[in-house]
Write an enzyme that holds these catalytic residues in place. Sequence first.
Site, PDB file in Angstrom:
ATOM      1  CB  CYS A  90      -0.915   0.024   1.210  1.00 28.67           C
ATOM      2  SG  CYS A  90      -1.967  -1.417   1.269  1.00 28.67           S
TER       3      CYS A  90
ATOM      4  CG  HIS B 296      -3.276   3.519   0.466  1.00 33.55           C
ATOM      5  ND1 HIS B 296      -3.588   3.024  -0.784  1.00 33.55           N
ATOM      6  CD2 HIS B 296      -3.476   2.502   1.343  1.00 33.55           C
ATOM      7  CE1 HIS B 296      -3.953   1.760  -0.665  1.00 33.55           C
ATOM      8  NE2 HIS B 296      -3.898   1.421   0.615  1.00 33.55           N
TER       9      HIS B 296
ATOM     10  CG  ASN C 170      -6.777  -0.735  -0.892  1.00 29.26           C
ATOM     11  OD1 ASN C 170      -5.855  -0.408  -1.634  1.00 29.26           O
ATOM     12  ND2 ASN C 170      -6.597  -1.075   0.370  1.00 29.26           N
TER      13      ASN C 170
HETATM   14  O1  UT7 Z   1      -4.698  -0.912   2.263  1.00 29.36           O
HETATM   15  C1  UT7 Z   1      -3.984  -1.666   3.175  1.00 29.36           C
HETATM   16  C2  UT7 Z   1      -4.418  -1.407   4.543  1.00 29.36           C
HETATM   17  N1  UT7 Z   1      -5.733  -1.919   4.765  1.00 29.36           N
HETATM   18  C3  UT7 Z   1      -6.553  -1.286   5.556  1.00 29.36           C
HETATM   19  O2  UT7 Z   1      -6.209  -0.236   6.026  1.00 29.36           O
HETATM   20  C4  UT7 Z   1      -7.864  -1.930   5.886  1.00 29.36           C
HETATM   21  C5  UT7 Z   1      -8.149  -1.771   7.365  1.00 29.36           C
HETATM   22  N2  UT7 Z   1      -9.330  -2.511   7.818  1.00 29.36           N
HETATM   23  C6  UT7 Z   1     -10.567  -2.256   7.394  1.00 29.36           C
HETATM   24  O3  UT7 Z   1     -10.774  -1.421   6.538  1.00 29.36           O
HETATM   25  C7  UT7 Z   1     -11.720  -2.979   8.053  1.00 29.36           C
HETATM   26  O4  UT7 Z   1     -11.220  -3.731   9.140  1.00 29.36           O
HETATM   27  C8  UT7 Z   1     -12.492  -3.930   7.088  1.00 29.36           C
HETATM   28  C9  UT7 Z   1     -13.303  -3.103   6.106  1.00 29.36           C
HETATM   29  C10 UT7 Z   1     -11.534  -4.822   6.354  1.00 29.36           C
HETATM   30  C11 UT7 Z   1     -13.468  -4.802   7.874  1.00 29.36           C
HETATM   31  O5  UT7 Z   1     -14.355  -3.993   8.600  1.00 29.36           O
HETATM   32  P1  UT7 Z   1     -14.594  -4.284  10.158  1.00 29.36           P
HETATM   33  O6  UT7 Z   1     -15.553  -3.270  10.631  1.00 29.36           O
HETATM   34  O7  UT7 Z   1     -13.257  -4.339  10.823  1.00 29.36           O
HETATM   35  O8  UT7 Z   1     -15.312  -5.701  10.120  1.00 29.36           O
HETATM   36  P2  UT7 Z   1     -14.883  -7.043  10.841  1.00 29.36           P
HETATM   37  O9  UT7 Z   1     -13.766  -7.701  10.117  1.00 29.36           O
HETATM   38  O10 UT7 Z   1     -14.739  -6.806  12.316  1.00 29.36           O
HETATM   39  O11 UT7 Z   1     -16.183  -7.926  10.626  1.00 29.36           O
HETATM   40  C12 UT7 Z   1     -17.442  -7.563  11.240  1.00 29.36           C
HETATM   41  C13 UT7 Z   1     -18.489  -8.573  10.813  1.00 29.36           C
HETATM   42  C14 UT7 Z   1     -18.053 -10.024  10.974  1.00 29.36           C
HETATM   43  O12 UT7 Z   1     -19.213 -10.776  11.319  1.00 29.36           O
HETATM   44  P3  UT7 Z   1     -19.489 -11.176  12.878  1.00 29.36           P
HETATM   45  O13 UT7 Z   1     -18.310 -11.985  13.307  1.00 29.36           O
HETATM   46  O14 UT7 Z   1     -19.598  -9.878  13.587  1.00 29.36           O
HETATM   47  O15 UT7 Z   1     -20.757 -11.914  12.788  1.00 29.36           O
HETATM   48  C15 UT7 Z   1     -17.617 -10.434   9.592  1.00 29.36           C
HETATM   49  O16 UT7 Z   1     -17.744 -11.827   9.360  1.00 29.36           O
HETATM   50  O17 UT7 Z   1     -18.763  -8.416   9.408  1.00 29.36           O
HETATM   51  C16 UT7 Z   1     -18.588  -9.683   8.736  1.00 29.36           C
HETATM   52  N3  UT7 Z   1     -18.066  -9.399   7.389  1.00 29.36           N
HETATM   53  C17 UT7 Z   1     -18.871  -9.161   6.340  1.00 29.36           C
HETATM   54  N4  UT7 Z   1     -20.186  -9.128   6.203  1.00 29.36           N
HETATM   55  C18 UT7 Z   1     -20.692  -8.836   4.984  1.00 29.36           C
HETATM   56  C19 UT7 Z   1     -16.780  -9.301   6.997  1.00 29.36           C
HETATM   57  N5  UT7 Z   1     -16.731  -9.006   5.694  1.00 29.36           N
HETATM   58  C20 UT7 Z   1     -18.002  -8.900   5.259  1.00 29.36           C
HETATM   59  C21 UT7 Z   1     -18.573  -8.611   4.002  1.00 29.36           C
HETATM   60  N6  UT7 Z   1     -19.926  -8.595   3.908  1.00 29.36           N
HETATM   61  N7  UT7 Z   1     -17.833  -8.342   2.912  1.00 29.36           N
END
Ligand code: UT7
Length: 334
Positions: A115, A261, A291
């Site tokens: 990134c 980014h 991204n």
């Molecule tokens: O560019 C390189 C650097 N990258 C970044 O900076 C990315 C940093 N991280 C993020 O942007 C976020 O952590 C994400 C967008 C990747 C994820 O968002 P989050 O709010 O951290 O979600 P999470 O991983 O904690 O997941 C929350 C819930 C989970 O379900 P439960 O366990 O609460 O039932 C996941 O299984 O959302 C679920 N989930 C989804 N649901 C629908 C994860 N991905 C999805 C999806 N659609 N695509």
Amino acid sequence: MYKSKITGLGKYVPERIVTNNDLTKYMDTSDEWIRERTGIEERHWVVPGDGNTTATMGVKAAKQALQHANLTPKDIDFIVFATLSPDYYFPGGGVQVQKMLGCDTVGALDVRNQCSGFVYALATADQFIKTGMYKNILVIGSELQSTGLDLSTRGRGVAVIFGDGAGAVVLSRSDDDSDILSNHLHSEGKYAEELTVKVPGNQNPPNKLVENWDSEDLSYYPYMNGNYVFKHAVTRFPEVIMEGLQANNLTPQDVDLLIPHQANLRISQFVQKKLGMKDEQIMNNIQKYGNTTAASIPIALTEAWEQGRIKRGDIVVTAAFGSGFTWGSNIIKF
Ligand code: UT7
């Protein structure tokens, strides 16, 4: 010491648009979840076989940047190519660009900083210009990520985020006040496992992969500890922006445009709030492209220029954080 000036900008994204609703055909996800958590509405993905590769997309962006700079490939003294998704394990994309553009036998350097790849690549090119070694350098960020994603529900936390595309700039010896004022680069390798693709690698050579092939093995796909990466990102982005501004006696209010980014719209909004910046000071286009990793900053820079949001003399700041962890910023007087 010479000064460095961005004299050309270019971008390319594949024609095919994949909306959030399109992704629901592959996995259990929703437009609402993706928009709410990331800000992304759609992204561009190649159609396999359409001729787009990381290198060819880089070339398309580079041609536009050359045209904008009013230069030909023969004017280019050096190439810096940043990607996490190269066409080959080796050699890197830089030499492919050298061949396809028909540049003379100039040096071609590949940057593997994910990134923050473009921030590192621009900083590297800047050193060669500043010392007087080169006059015109092509700096490219290009990614073809869609073919390496796990499109099942298992991979939804990562797959919905990434897009394909390329961006490029020509960095030239400056004949006026324009300059890259400073670059600020960091890494913390103890977090390498938090955002990674481990296979293939020299610990998993082809014979081992064939012998032990396991379709359930997730190490073939990008792994991201999303929450953890998010928490570090919202600390490191403001930190490295402020480090750069303070080094030049500037404040966030002096910035004409911040190009973060494009990792997550929520991260950019958090950074904006923390630095007390206005909406018009921040470039966000993750909504349309997702991204695109090393390509996100040069795509956003080019789009901002096309939209008239950058003019000569402006203070433009780029900043990135990601896998490695690596992060950095470039403070540019445009
Ligand atoms: O560019 C390189 C650097 N990258 C970044 O900076 C990315 C940093 N991280 C993020 O942007 C976020 O952590 C994400 C967008 C990747 C994820 O968002 P989050 O709010 O951290 O979600 P999470 O991983 O904690 O997941 C929350 C819930 C989970 O379900 P439960 O366990 O609460 O039932 C996941 O299984 O959302 C679920 N989930 C989804 N649901 C629908 C994860 N991905 C999805 C999806 N659609 N695509």
